[in-house]
Scaffold this motif. Structure first.
Motif, mmCIF file in Angstrom:
data_model
loop_
_atom_site.group_PDB
_atom_site.id
_atom_site.type_symbol
_atom_site.label_atom_id
_atom_site.label_comp_id
_atom_site.label_asym_id
_atom_site.label_seq_id
_atom_site.Cartn_x
_atom_site.Cartn_y
_atom_site.Cartn_z
ATOM 1 N N ASP A 47 1.009 -0.947 -0.147
ATOM 2 C CA ASP A 47 0.270 0.354 -0.380
ATOM 3 C C ASP A 47 0.637 1.171 -0.366
ATOM 4 N N ARG A 48 1.839 1.279 0.263
ATOM 5 C CA ARG A 48 3.173 2.256 0.146
ATOM 6 C C ARG A 48 4.094 2.235 -0.124
ATOM 7 N N ASN A 49 3.763 1.111 -0.955
ATOM 8 C CA ASN A 49 5.171 1.293 -2.277
ATOM 9 C C ASN A 49 6.535 1.543 -2.038
ATOM 10 N N GLU A 50 6.808 0.689 -1.026
ATOM 11 C CA GLU A 50 7.677 0.057 0.141
ATOM 12 C C GLU A 50 8.250 -1.115 -0.309
ATOM 13 N N MET A 51 7.498 -1.691 -1.236
ATOM 14 C CA MET A 51 7.848 -3.514 -1.327
ATOM 15 C C MET A 51 9.505 -3.452 -1.718
ATOM 16 N N ASP A 52 9.886 -2.622 -2.342
ATOM 17 C CA ASP A 52 11.323 -2.897 -3.072
ATOM 18 C C ASP A 52 12.026 -2.275 -2.529
ATOM 19 N N GLN A 53 11.983 -1.515 -1.037
ATOM 20 C CA GLN A 53 12.764 -1.507 -0.319
ATOM 21 C C GLN A 53 12.876 -2.414 0.472
ATOM 22 N N PHE A 54 11.887 -3.105 1.013
ATOM 23 C CA PHE A 54 11.635 -4.197 1.902
ATOM 24 C C PHE A 54 12.842 -5.339 2.105
ATOM 25 N N CYS A 55 12.223 -4.964 0.076
ATOM 26 C CA CYS A 55 13.347 -6.387 -0.399
ATOM 27 C C CYS A 55 14.833 -6.632 -0.653
ATOM 28 N N TYR A 56 14.949 -5.021 -0.423
ATOM 29 C CA TYR A 56 16.776 -4.753 -0.757
ATOM 30 C C TYR A 56 17.439 -4.896 0.924
ATOM 31 N N VAL A 57 16.379 -4.965 2.203
ATOM 32 C CA VAL A 57 16.606 -4.647 2.771
ATOM 33 C C VAL A 57 17.161 -6.420 3.126
ATOM 34 N N ILE A 58 15.423 -7.091 3.083
ATOM 35 C CA ILE A 58 15.838 -8.637 2.857
ATOM 36 C C ILE A 58 17.413 -9.371 2.342
ATOM 37 N N ILE A 59 17.417 -8.696 1.224
ATOM 38 C CA ILE A 59 19.294 -9.180 0.084
ATOM 39 C C ILE A 59 19.680 -9.036 0.807
ATOM 40 N N ARG A 60 19.929 -7.767 0.807
ATOM 41 C CA ARG A 60 21.438 -7.038 1.621
ATOM 42 C C ARG A 60 21.849 -7.584 2.847
ATOM 43 N N ASN A 61 20.431 -7.913 3.643
ATOM 44 C CA ASN A 61 21.097 -8.783 4.559
ATOM 45 C C ASN A 61 21.637 -10.323 4.962
ATOM 46 N N ASN A 62 20.467 -10.626 4.144
ATOM 47 C CA ASN A 62 20.754 -11.928 4.266
ATOM 48 C C ASN A 62 22.144 -12.498 2.743
ATOM 49 N N PHE A 63 23.385 -11.427 2.343
ATOM 50 C CA PHE A 63 24.159 -11.580 1.672
ATOM 51 C C PHE A 63 25.259 -10.759 3.160
ATOM 52 N N GLN A 64 25.159 -10.068 3.561
ATOM 53 C CA GLN A 64 25.974 -9.838 4.486
ATOM 54 C C GLN A 64 26.202 -11.018 5.856
ATOM 55 N N SER A 65 25.325 -11.452 6.455
ATOM 56 C CA SER A 65 25.468 -12.211 7.254
ATOM 57 C C SER A 65 25.934 -13.482 7.060
ATOM 58 N N LYS A 66 26.683 -13.802 8.207
ATOM 59 C CA LYS A 66 27.218 -15.163 7.843
ATOM 60 C C LYS A 66 26.255 -16.825 9.134
ATOM 61 N N THR A 67 25.141 -16.084 9.573
ATOM 62 C CA THR A 67 24.328 -16.901 9.846
ATOM 63 C C THR A 67 22.809 -17.151 8.527
ATOM 64 N N SER A 68 23.020 -16.509 7.454
ATOM 65 C CA SER A 68 22.055 -16.175 6.534
ATOM 66 C C SER A 68 21.693 -17.877 6.306
#
Length: 127
Positions: free
Chosen positions: A64-85
């Motif tokens: 609804d707030r048109n923030e889905m791409d930012q949310f996806c980026y955060v998930i992608i970045r966190n998975n990519f940078q985490s050693k436990t993802s």
């Protein structure tokens, strides 16, 4: 039984957004972090699974707030940078690879004009 049907419809809206925006997510975020195209495609599937685990109300609010791409980026970045993802244990650890941005020689491709043209064509078709 109506609640189950509403939930299905709402989840399908989220999945429709993910499918409609796959090229944008892949080109803008995932391919920049994952050099192997096959692994990048697999990671996109993992992204869908990660989003499916999130609370429905949160996902609908993001849409609804048109923030889905930012949310996806955060998930992608966190998975990519985490050693436990999930990404780390599936793609990095078994291969002994670590992403080093300073060694990444790929150039950034700006497809903004192409995406805008495509959006314009899609809007014209829908009218």
């Amino acid at each position: 039984m109506t609640d189950l049907n509403d939930k299905k419809r709402d989840l399908s809206e989220v999945f429709d957004w993910l499918i409609d925006n796959k090229a944008k997510l892949m080109n803008k975020f995932i391919y920049k972090m994952i050099p192997n195209t096959e692994d990048a495609e697999d990671f996109y599937q993992d992204l869908i699974l990660a989003i499916a685990e999130k609370p429905l109300e949160k996902l609908l609010g993001l849409l609804d707030r048109n923030e889905m791409d930012q949310f996806c980026y955060v998930i992608i970045r966190n998975n990519f940078q985490s050693k436990t993802s999930r990404y780390h244990y599936t793609y990095t650890k078994p291969k002994g690879l670590e992403y080093k941005p300073e060694l990444d020689t790929r150039r950034e491709v700006d497809n903004t004009e192409k995406l805008e043209l495509l959006q314009s064509i899609e809007d014209d078709v829908r009218q």
